[in-house]
Design a protein around this motif. Sequence first.
Motif, PDB file in Angstrom:
ATOM      1  N   LEU A 118      -4.730   5.265   3.975  1.00 24.94           N
ATOM      2  CA  LEU A 118      -4.349   4.503   5.045  1.00 24.94           C
ATOM      3  C   LEU A 118      -5.725   4.048   5.882  1.00 24.94           C
ATOM      4  CD1 LEU A 118      -0.684   5.051   6.019  1.00 24.94           C
ATOM      5  CD2 LEU A 118      -1.696   3.205   4.491  1.00 24.94           C
ATOM      6  N   GLU A 119      -6.508   5.187   6.227  1.00 28.99           N
ATOM      7  CA  GLU A 119      -7.652   5.051   6.988  1.00 28.99           C
ATOM      8  C   GLU A 119      -8.647   4.188   6.230  1.00 28.99           C
ATOM      9  OE1 GLU A 119      -7.405   9.044   9.689  1.00 28.99           O
ATOM     10  OE2 GLU A 119      -8.482   9.046   7.752  1.00 28.99           O
ATOM     11  N   LEU A 120      -8.755   4.451   4.944  1.00 28.21           N
ATOM     12  CA  LEU A 120      -9.790   3.803   4.222  1.00 28.21           C
ATOM     13  C   LEU A 120      -9.423   2.505   4.019  1.00 28.21           C
ATOM     14  CD1 LEU A 120     -10.628   6.665   1.717  1.00 28.21           C
ATOM     15  CD2 LEU A 120     -12.188   5.699   3.217  1.00 28.21           C
ATOM     16  N   TYR A 121      -8.032   2.237   3.560  1.00 28.78           N
ATOM     17  CA  TYR A 121      -7.805   0.783   3.241  1.00 28.78           C
ATOM     18  C   TYR A 121      -7.746  -0.083   4.639  1.00 28.78           C
ATOM     19  CZ  TYR A 121      -4.710  -2.954   1.557  1.00 28.78           C
ATOM     20  OH  TYR A 121      -4.343  -4.197   1.053  1.00 28.78           O
ATOM     21  N   VAL A 177       0.814  -1.271   0.132  1.00 33.36           N
ATOM     22  CA  VAL A 177      -0.162  -0.013   0.056  1.00 33.36           C
ATOM     23  C   VAL A 177       0.896   1.120   0.080  1.00 33.36           C
ATOM     24  CG1 VAL A 177      -1.709   1.285   1.204  1.00 33.36           C
ATOM     25  CG2 VAL A 177      -1.684  -1.194   1.077  1.00 33.36           C
ATOM     26  N   VAL A 178       0.965   2.170  -1.122  1.00 32.90           N
ATOM     27  CA  VAL A 178       1.828   3.130  -1.030  1.00 32.90           C
ATOM     28  C   VAL A 178       1.394   4.464  -0.730  1.00 32.90           C
ATOM     29  CG1 VAL A 178       3.221   4.657  -2.857  1.00 32.90           C
ATOM     30  CG2 VAL A 178       2.841   1.979  -3.304  1.00 32.90           C
ATOM     31  N   GLY A 179       2.108   4.982   0.022  1.00 35.65           N
ATOM     32  CA  GLY A 179       2.063   6.502   0.497  1.00 35.65           C
ATOM     33  C   GLY A 179       3.207   7.201   0.026  1.00 35.65           C
ATOM     34  N   ILE A 180       2.937   8.795  -0.062  1.00 37.52           N
ATOM     35  CA  ILE A 180       3.819   9.416  -0.685  1.00 37.52           C
ATOM     36  C   ILE A 180       4.400  10.508   0.522  1.00 37.52           C
ATOM     37  CG2 ILE A 180       4.677  11.255  -2.370  1.00 37.52           C
ATOM     38  CD1 ILE A 180       4.278   8.352  -3.146  1.00 37.52           C
ATOM     39  N   SER A 181       5.486  10.792   0.937  1.00 33.44           N
ATOM     40  CA  SER A 181       5.882  11.530   2.070  1.00 33.44           C
ATOM     41  C   SER A 181       5.576  13.111   1.619  1.00 33.44           C
ATOM     42  CB  SER A 181       7.210  11.434   2.225  1.00 33.44           C
ATOM     43  OG  SER A 181       8.064  11.835   1.170  1.00 33.44           O
ATOM     44  N   ASP A 182       5.558  13.544   0.466  1.00 36.37           N
ATOM     45  CA  ASP A 182       5.081  14.833   0.303  1.00 36.37           C
ATOM     46  C   ASP A 182       3.577  15.018  -0.014  1.00 36.37           C
ATOM     47  OD1 ASP A 182       7.623  15.796  -0.103  1.00 36.37           O
ATOM     48  OD2 ASP A 182       7.828  15.554  -2.161  1.00 36.37           O
ATOM     49  N   HIS A 183       2.745  13.960   0.316  1.00 38.86           N
ATOM     50  CA  HIS A 183       1.318  14.045   0.419  1.00 38.86           C
ATOM     51  C   HIS A 183       0.950  13.111   1.628  1.00 38.86           C
ATOM     52  CE1 HIS A 183       1.532  15.710  -3.512  1.00 38.86           C
ATOM     53  NE2 HIS A 183       2.486  14.717  -3.921  1.00 38.86           N
ATOM     54  N   PHE A 241       6.943   5.517 -10.708  1.00 34.51           N
ATOM     55  CA  PHE A 241       6.030   4.355 -10.472  1.00 34.51           C
ATOM     56  C   PHE A 241       5.246   4.684  -9.332  1.00 34.51           C
ATOM     57  CE2 PHE A 241       5.068   0.087  -9.272  1.00 34.51           C
ATOM     58  CZ  PHE A 241       4.193  -0.286 -10.526  1.00 34.51           C
ATOM     59  N   ALA A 242       5.838   4.726  -8.234  1.00 32.20           N
ATOM     60  CA  ALA A 242       5.044   4.859  -6.981  1.00 32.20           C
ATOM     61  C   ALA A 242       3.953   5.940  -7.007  1.00 32.20           C
ATOM     62  CB  ALA A 242       6.130   4.807  -5.808  1.00 32.20           C
ATOM     63  N   LEU A 243       4.458   7.001  -7.681  1.00 29.27           N
ATOM     64  CA  LEU A 243       3.294   8.066  -7.483  1.00 29.27           C
ATOM     65  C   LEU A 243       2.111   7.784  -8.508  1.00 29.27           C
ATOM     66  CD1 LEU A 243       5.725  11.124  -8.405  1.00 29.27           C
ATOM     67  CD2 LEU A 243       4.239  10.642  -6.276  1.00 29.27           C
ATOM     68  N   ASP A 244       2.475   6.921  -9.583  1.00 31.88           N
ATOM     69  CA  ASP A 244       1.337   6.535 -10.345  1.00 31.88           C
ATOM     70  C   ASP A 244       0.468   5.292  -9.499  1.00 31.88           C
ATOM     71  OD1 ASP A 244       2.001   7.844 -12.634  1.00 31.88           O
ATOM     72  OD2 ASP A 244       2.936   6.464 -13.455  1.00 31.88           O
ATOM     73  N   THR A 245       1.133   4.489  -8.746  1.00 35.89           N
ATOM     74  CA  THR A 245       0.491   3.556  -7.787  1.00 35.89           C
ATOM     75  C   THR A 245      -0.204   4.197  -6.823  1.00 35.89           C
ATOM     76  OG1 THR A 245       2.254   1.805  -8.482  1.00 35.89           O
ATOM     77  CG2 THR A 245       0.925   1.373  -6.336  1.00 35.89           C
ATOM     78  N   PHE A 246       0.341   5.037  -6.040  1.00 32.41           N
ATOM     79  CA  PHE A 246      -0.467   6.085  -5.128  1.00 32.41           C
ATOM     80  C   PHE A 246      -1.781   6.502  -5.831  1.00 32.41           C
ATOM     81  CE2 PHE A 246      -0.816   9.972  -2.891  1.00 32.41           C
ATOM     82  CZ  PHE A 246      -0.984   9.688  -1.604  1.00 32.41           C
ATOM     83  N   SER A 247      -1.933   7.020  -6.961  1.00 35.55           N
ATOM     84  CA  SER A 247      -3.006   7.585  -7.544  1.00 35.55           C
ATOM     85  C   SER A 247      -4.056   6.515  -7.833  1.00 35.55           C
ATOM     86  CB  SER A 247      -2.699   8.256  -8.647  1.00 35.55           C
ATOM     87  OG  SER A 247      -1.885   9.610  -8.562  1.00 35.55           O
ATOM     88  N   ASP A 248      -3.422   5.244  -8.400  1.00 35.77           N
ATOM     89  CA  ASP A 248      -4.452   4.309  -8.686  1.00 35.77           C
ATOM     90  C   ASP A 248      -4.778   3.750  -7.425  1.00 35.77           C
ATOM     91  OD1 ASP A 248      -3.700   4.794 -11.549  1.00 35.77           O
ATOM     92  OD2 ASP A 248      -2.263   2.960 -11.576  1.00 35.77           O
ATOM     93  N   GLN A 249      -4.276   3.418  -6.535  1.00 35.91           N
ATOM     94  CA  GLN A 249      -4.557   3.059  -5.104  1.00 35.91           C
ATOM     95  C   GLN A 249      -5.874   3.967  -4.364  1.00 35.91           C
ATOM     96  OE1 GLN A 249      -1.435   1.703  -2.688  1.00 35.91           O
ATOM     97  NE2 GLN A 249      -0.836  -0.014  -4.095  1.00 35.91           N
ATOM     98  N   ALA A 250      -5.625   5.155  -4.726  1.00 35.60           N
ATOM     99  CA  ALA A 250      -6.477   6.021  -3.897  1.00 35.60           C
ATOM    100  C   ALA A 250      -8.152   6.071  -4.103  1.00 35.60           C
ATOM    101  CB  ALA A 250      -5.945   7.385  -3.999  1.00 35.60           C
TER     102      ALA A 250
END
Length: 155
Positions: free
Chosen positions: A92-95, A78-84, A146-155
């Motif tokens: 994370l709360e939803l997941y 489950v990907v998070g981004i430190s700048d966001h 790639f993680a930025l894209d994954t973060f967007s896809d997982q949101a």
Amino acid sequence: TVMRPPVKLAASLFYYRRIATWEPTYRPDFNDITLEQYVEEDAYYDNWMVRMITNAKMGGLNDGHLDLAMSIIREKFVVGISDHMDQTFRHLELYFGWRESTEGCVDFHLHKAPSNKNKYDMPVEGGVVWSLIAEKNKYDMALYNFALDTFSDQA
């Protein structure tokens, strides 16, 4: 996992190791060199994220390591981004179905009581030092994108 931009990660580690007398990786000699000199050293440890995810801690890396790291991120993280971080915590709360036990706790720790006391100048994006770090960490840069894209896809 929470991913950090590779240039910021490299700068943070360099400046942290200058002051962290309690750490086995403490390097007082880093006070005598610049971030640019640190990154140009033969002993500079590049592409930390790809190396840790793929367990390729020594030696060279290639596109296969990047492909493996991306596959692991896609399938296992489950990907998070430190700048966001606000968006990361919402995700994370939803997941995980988390709820704050004390209203405002996340906001307090993210915005009102940040834990990083080590202040330093970040390289200018697109500048000489930024570009040097980005080039030395080309696999981490690709993995971060790639993680930025994954973060967007997982949101």
